[in-house]
Design a protein around this motif. Structure first.
Motif, PDB file in Angstrom:
ATOM      1  N   LEU A   1       0.742  -1.233  -0.052  1.00  0.00           N
ATOM      2  CA  LEU A   1      -0.085  -0.013   0.176  1.00  0.00           C
ATOM      3  C   LEU A   1       0.881   1.287  -0.015  1.00  0.00           C
ATOM      4  CD1 LEU A   1      -2.765  -1.082   2.500  1.00  0.00           C
ATOM      5  CD2 LEU A   1      -2.965  -0.838   0.160  1.00  0.00           C
ATOM      6  N   ASP A   2       2.103   1.108   0.599  1.00  0.00           N
ATOM      7  CA  ASP A   2       3.147   2.308   0.475  1.00  0.00           C
ATOM      8  C   ASP A   2       3.602   2.687  -0.865  1.00  0.00           C
ATOM      9  OD1 ASP A   2       2.757   2.782   3.239  1.00  0.00           O
ATOM     10  OD2 ASP A   2       4.560   1.630   3.855  1.00  0.00           O
ATOM     11  N   LEU A   3       3.323   1.560  -1.975  1.00  0.00           N
ATOM     12  CA  LEU A   3       3.904   1.612  -3.231  1.00  0.00           C
ATOM     13  C   LEU A   3       2.538   1.968  -4.028  1.00  0.00           C
ATOM     14  CD1 LEU A   3       6.214  -1.363  -3.179  1.00  0.00           C
ATOM     15  CD2 LEU A   3       6.831   0.889  -2.990  1.00  0.00           C
ATOM     16  N   ASP A   4       1.425   2.420  -3.289  1.00  0.00           N
ATOM     17  CA  ASP A   4       0.287   2.772  -4.100  1.00  0.00           C
ATOM     18  C   ASP A   4      -0.199   1.678  -5.098  1.00  0.00           C
ATOM     19  OD1 ASP A   4       0.504   5.222  -2.962  1.00  0.00           O
ATOM     20  OD2 ASP A   4       2.047   5.849  -4.412  1.00  0.00           O
ATOM     21  N   VAL A   5      -0.375   0.387  -4.833  1.00  0.00           N
ATOM     22  CA  VAL A   5      -1.004  -0.513  -5.590  1.00  0.00           C
ATOM     23  C   VAL A   5      -2.371  -0.278  -5.552  1.00  0.00           C
ATOM     24  CG1 VAL A   5       0.993  -2.086  -5.172  1.00  0.00           C
ATOM     25  CG2 VAL A   5      -1.142  -2.041  -3.706  1.00  0.00           C
ATOM     26  N   THR A   6      -3.183  -0.729  -6.813  1.00  0.00           N
ATOM     27  CA  THR A   6      -4.382  -0.451  -6.702  1.00  0.00           C
ATOM     28  C   THR A   6      -5.237  -2.197  -6.499  1.00  0.00           C
ATOM     29  OG1 THR A   6      -4.988  -0.809  -9.034  1.00  0.00           O
ATOM     30  CG2 THR A   6      -4.572   1.258  -8.013  1.00  0.00           C
ATOM     31  N   ALA A   7      -4.347  -3.003  -6.635  1.00  0.00           N
ATOM     32  CA  ALA A   7      -4.940  -4.325  -6.334  1.00  0.00           C
ATOM     33  C   ALA A   7      -3.833  -5.273  -6.005  1.00  0.00           C
ATOM     34  CB  ALA A   7      -5.244  -5.054  -8.009  1.00  0.00           C
ATOM     35  N   ILE A   8      -4.257  -6.291  -5.093  1.00  0.00           N
ATOM     36  CA  ILE A   8      -3.019  -7.320  -4.461  1.00  0.00           C
ATOM     37  C   ILE A   8      -3.648  -8.715  -4.644  1.00  0.00           C
ATOM     38  CG2 ILE A   8      -2.682  -8.167  -2.393  1.00  0.00           C
ATOM     39  CD1 ILE A   8      -2.734  -5.166  -1.332  1.00  0.00           C
ATOM     40  N   VAL A   9      -2.601  -9.513  -5.234  1.00  0.00           N
ATOM     41  CA  VAL A   9      -2.776 -10.952  -5.543  1.00  0.00           C
ATOM     42  C   VAL A   9      -2.179 -11.441  -4.328  1.00  0.00           C
ATOM     43  CG1 VAL A   9      -2.170 -12.734  -6.865  1.00  0.00           C
ATOM     44  CG2 VAL A   9      -2.946 -10.601  -8.028  1.00  0.00           C
ATOM     45  N   ALA A  10      -2.941 -12.265  -3.464  1.00  0.00           N
ATOM     46  CA  ALA A  10      -2.163 -12.709  -2.347  1.00  0.00           C
ATOM     47  C   ALA A  10      -1.775 -14.710  -2.790  1.00  0.00           C
ATOM     48  CB  ALA A  10      -2.952 -12.784  -1.298  1.00  0.00           C
ATOM     49  N   SER A  11      -0.978 -15.114  -1.997  1.00  0.00           N
ATOM     50  CA  SER A  11      -0.531 -16.463  -2.202  1.00  0.00           C
ATOM     51  C   SER A  11      -1.332 -17.380  -1.432  1.00  0.00           C
ATOM     52  CB  SER A  11       1.035 -16.551  -1.919  1.00  0.00           C
ATOM     53  OG  SER A  11       1.807 -16.080  -2.970  1.00  0.00           O
ATOM     54  N   SER A  12      -2.342 -16.944  -0.704  1.00  0.00           N
ATOM     55  CA  SER A  12      -3.300 -17.844   0.111  1.00  0.00           C
ATOM     56  C   SER A  12      -4.346 -16.991   0.508  1.00  0.00           C
ATOM     57  CB  SER A  12      -2.678 -18.364   1.266  1.00  0.00           C
ATOM     58  OG  SER A  12      -2.363 -17.340   2.315  1.00  0.00           O
ATOM     59  N   ASP A  13      -5.450 -17.658   0.782  1.00  0.00           N
ATOM     60  CA  ASP A  13      -6.642 -16.877   1.241  1.00  0.00           C
ATOM     61  C   ASP A  13      -6.404 -16.248   2.423  1.00  0.00           C
ATOM     62  OD1 ASP A  13      -7.944 -17.855  -0.864  1.00  0.00           O
ATOM     63  OD2 ASP A  13      -8.869 -19.587   0.304  1.00  0.00           O
ATOM     64  N   ASP A  14      -5.722 -16.959   3.442  1.00  0.00           N
ATOM     65  CA  ASP A  14      -5.254 -16.271   4.635  1.00  0.00           C
ATOM     66  C   ASP A  14      -4.340 -14.926   4.547  1.00  0.00           C
ATOM     67  OD1 ASP A  14      -6.414 -18.352   6.204  1.00  0.00           O
ATOM     68  OD2 ASP A  14      -4.595 -19.497   6.927  1.00  0.00           O
ATOM     69  N   MET A  15      -3.472 -14.938   3.638  1.00  0.00           N
ATOM     70  CA  MET A  15      -2.828 -13.620   3.125  1.00  0.00           C
ATOM     71  C   MET A  15      -3.623 -12.650   2.779  1.00  0.00           C
ATOM     72  SD  MET A  15       0.941 -15.157   1.951  1.00  0.00           S
ATOM     73  CE  MET A  15       1.660 -13.610   2.413  1.00  0.00           C
ATOM     74  N   ALA A  16      -4.677 -12.984   1.897  1.00  0.00           N
ATOM     75  CA  ALA A  16      -5.659 -12.239   1.459  1.00  0.00           C
ATOM     76  C   ALA A  16      -6.493 -11.623   2.453  1.00  0.00           C
ATOM     77  CB  ALA A  16      -6.619 -12.741   0.563  1.00  0.00           C
ATOM     78  N   LEU A  17      -6.987 -12.449   3.335  1.00  0.00           N
ATOM     79  CA  LEU A  17      -7.775 -11.758   4.513  1.00  0.00           C
ATOM     80  C   LEU A  17      -6.964 -10.740   5.521  1.00  0.00           C
ATOM     81  CD1 LEU A  17      -9.501 -14.994   5.529  1.00  0.00           C
ATOM     82  CD2 LEU A  17     -10.538 -12.970   4.309  1.00  0.00           C
ATOM     83  N   GLY A  18      -5.655 -11.268   5.703  1.00  0.00           N
ATOM     84  CA  GLY A  18      -4.775 -10.158   6.276  1.00  0.00           C
ATOM     85  C   GLY A  18      -4.526  -8.839   5.589  1.00  0.00           C
ATOM     86  N   ALA A  19      -4.404  -9.065   4.164  1.00  0.00           N
ATOM     87  CA  ALA A  19      -4.381  -8.024   3.363  1.00  0.00           C
ATOM     88  C   ALA A  19      -5.539  -6.820   3.310  1.00  0.00           C
ATOM     89  CB  ALA A  19      -4.157  -8.220   1.758  1.00  0.00           C
ATOM     90  N   ILE A  20      -6.706  -7.642   3.274  1.00  0.00           N
ATOM     91  CA  ILE A  20      -8.079  -6.899   3.652  1.00  0.00           C
ATOM     92  C   ILE A  20      -7.939  -6.222   4.972  1.00  0.00           C
ATOM     93  CG2 ILE A  20     -10.508  -7.041   4.023  1.00  0.00           C
ATOM     94  CD1 ILE A  20     -10.461  -9.065   1.851  1.00  0.00           C
ATOM     95  N   ARG A  21      -7.272  -6.605   5.967  1.00  0.00           N
ATOM     96  CA  ARG A  21      -7.528  -5.971   7.199  1.00  0.00           C
ATOM     97  C   ARG A  21      -6.419  -4.731   7.172  1.00  0.00           C
ATOM     98  NH1 ARG A  21      -6.050  -9.840  12.280  1.00  0.00           N
ATOM     99  NH2 ARG A  21      -8.366 -10.488  11.608  1.00  0.00           N
ATOM    100  N   ALA A  22      -5.278  -4.955   6.562  1.00  0.00           N
ATOM    101  CA  ALA A  22      -4.493  -3.982   6.286  1.00  0.00           C
ATOM    102  C   ALA A  22      -4.979  -2.701   5.550  1.00  0.00           C
ATOM    103  CB  ALA A  22      -3.042  -4.312   5.556  1.00  0.00           C
ATOM    104  N   ILE A  23      -5.751  -3.051   4.529  1.00  0.00           N
ATOM    105  CA  ILE A  23      -6.512  -2.041   3.538  1.00  0.00           C
ATOM    106  C   ILE A  23      -7.656  -1.295   4.779  1.00  0.00           C
ATOM    107  CG2 ILE A  23      -7.809  -1.692   1.725  1.00  0.00           C
ATOM    108  CD1 ILE A  23      -6.264  -4.121   0.731  1.00  0.00           C
ATOM    109  N   THR A  24      -8.342  -2.030   5.387  1.00  0.00           N
ATOM    110  CA  THR A  24      -9.328  -1.176   5.963  1.00  0.00           C
ATOM    111  C   THR A  24      -9.023  -0.518   7.432  1.00  0.00           C
ATOM    112  OG1 THR A  24      -9.746  -3.206   7.315  1.00  0.00           O
ATOM    113  CG2 THR A  24     -11.129  -3.152   5.468  1.00  0.00           C
TER     114      THR A  24
END
Length: 359
Positions: free
Chosen positions: A258-281
């Motif tokens: 997010l510090d690099l201004d991405v507009t989308a994230i591909v995660a290597s697992s569903d757990d990592m994706a849920l962690g990414a959503i937490r960071a975003i919110t």
């Protein structure tokens, strides 16, 4: 001694004894140790050690005996035998689903799966193998265990090979050994995710990747970079952040992206994706309005997350069927392909992805 005695000789329908090397399907207890020993050019004691999967037989000699058994048509009895599945825990839904599917596909063949939750590449792997190898274990499956780690302790594999126990690997193979490998096409999985986001207009796509030296993680990163390069997006290697397969790992990796201004994230697992959503919110941003997110494994709970998570699915049923089919063939001492078999993943779009936000 398993299934063979000097006193039992199989007969052809006309009463003749089959000649060494003639292919006849022989049930347990129906051919001589001496017949196999003569055909293989070894002692009867050596044949007995191979049949009982004991130490003290060189790989070349073991193969001579196994080939003699195949020529005679001998099949090891399989009913009630155990297939040990070495898996890195069952907390991740994918591994639970895979174990259930493998058990269901092995059961019709008289085989039973025993699950060994282990830390991949640890002493626990060898402990499980040592505990079961003397109990008539039929085969073993390395399900994303030490077979997926570079430079891991592979003493469990060595023990299985020394005892003549067949095994196969899922989602990556060992550098040593030539056991069958059945994997999800992780390069294709990354391509599916990038393709979906690219069509939605995203160009600043980041990746929350698994740890370096983990075969599936490395392959997904390679597939991600190849896909970005094929679409003319430069600098993608700077948008890959490695961490552990966990919610916290996804959160830490997403914070860096997010510090690099991405507009989308591909995660290597569903757990990592849920962690990414937490960071975003936590930054006051929204998914998918501000940042789109895609997971990997397509857990059944994803329909109930907020928002429901888009994810790439591994073909659990196809993987399990291929594992069962290959293992049964190996247990019957028949040849199998040892090149890696890749299974096609599928993409499941839900509400965590949307067109790129206006600049």
């Amino acid at each position: 001694m398993i299934g063979m005695t000097d006193a039992s000789v199989s007969k052809l329908p006309d009463g003749r004894t089959p000649r060494p090397g003639k292919k006849t399907r022989s049930p347990a207890g129906s051919v001589k140790l001496s017949e196999v020993a003569t055909l293989a050019g070894v002692s009867e004691a050596t044949v007995s050690r191979v049949l009982n999967r004991k130490y003290g037989v060189s790989p070349n000699t073991r193969e001579q005996v196994e080939e003699a058994l195949r020529q005679i048509g001998y099949e090891r009895p399989r009913k009630g035998e155990i297939v040990l599945v070495l898996v890195p825990g069952l907390a991740t839904p994918f591994f639970g689903e895979m174990c259930n599917a493998i058990e269901a596909d092995l059961s019709p063949h008289g085989l039973r799966a025993v699950i060994g939750p282990v830390l991949p590449g640890s002493v626990y792997e060898r402990d499980y193998v040592e505990a079961f190898v003397d109990t008539g274990i039929a085969a073993a499956i390395f399900l994303s265990s030490s077979n997926t780690l570079q430079n891991a302790d592979d003493s469990a594999r060595e023990l299985l090979e020394s005892r003549g126990v067949p095994y196969l690997c899922v989602n990556g193979g060992f550098a040593e050994g030539d056991a069958p490998v059945i994997s999800t096409d992780d390069w294709r999985a990354a391509e599916l995710a990038v393709d979906h986001l690219y069509e939605l207009g995203h160009r600043r796509i980041g990746m929350c990747a698994g740890p370096l030296g983990n075969t599936p993680a490395d392959r997904r990163v390679e597939g991600f970079l190849n896909s970005m390069d094929a679409r003319g997006i430069e600098g993608a290697e700077d948008l890959v952040v490695r961490y552990h397969y966990s919610v916290d790992g996804g959160r830490y990796a997403a914070d860096a992206l997010l510090d690099l201004d991405v507009t989308a994230i591909v995660a290597s697992s569903d757990d990592m994706a849920l962690g990414a959503i937490r960071a975003i919110t936590r930054r006051g941003l929204r998914v998918p309005e501000d940042v789109s997110v895609i997971g990997y494994n397509n857990s059944s709970i994803l329909e109930f997350t907020d928002p429901p998570l888009s994810s790439v699915a591994q073909p659990v049923e196809h993987l399990a069927q291929a594992c069962a089919r290959t293992l049964v063939t190996m247990i019957q001492n028949r040849p199998v392909r040892t090149d890696e078999m890749l299974m096609e993943p599928t993409f499941h779009a839900r509400q965590s992805t949307a067109p790129v936000r206006p600049a």
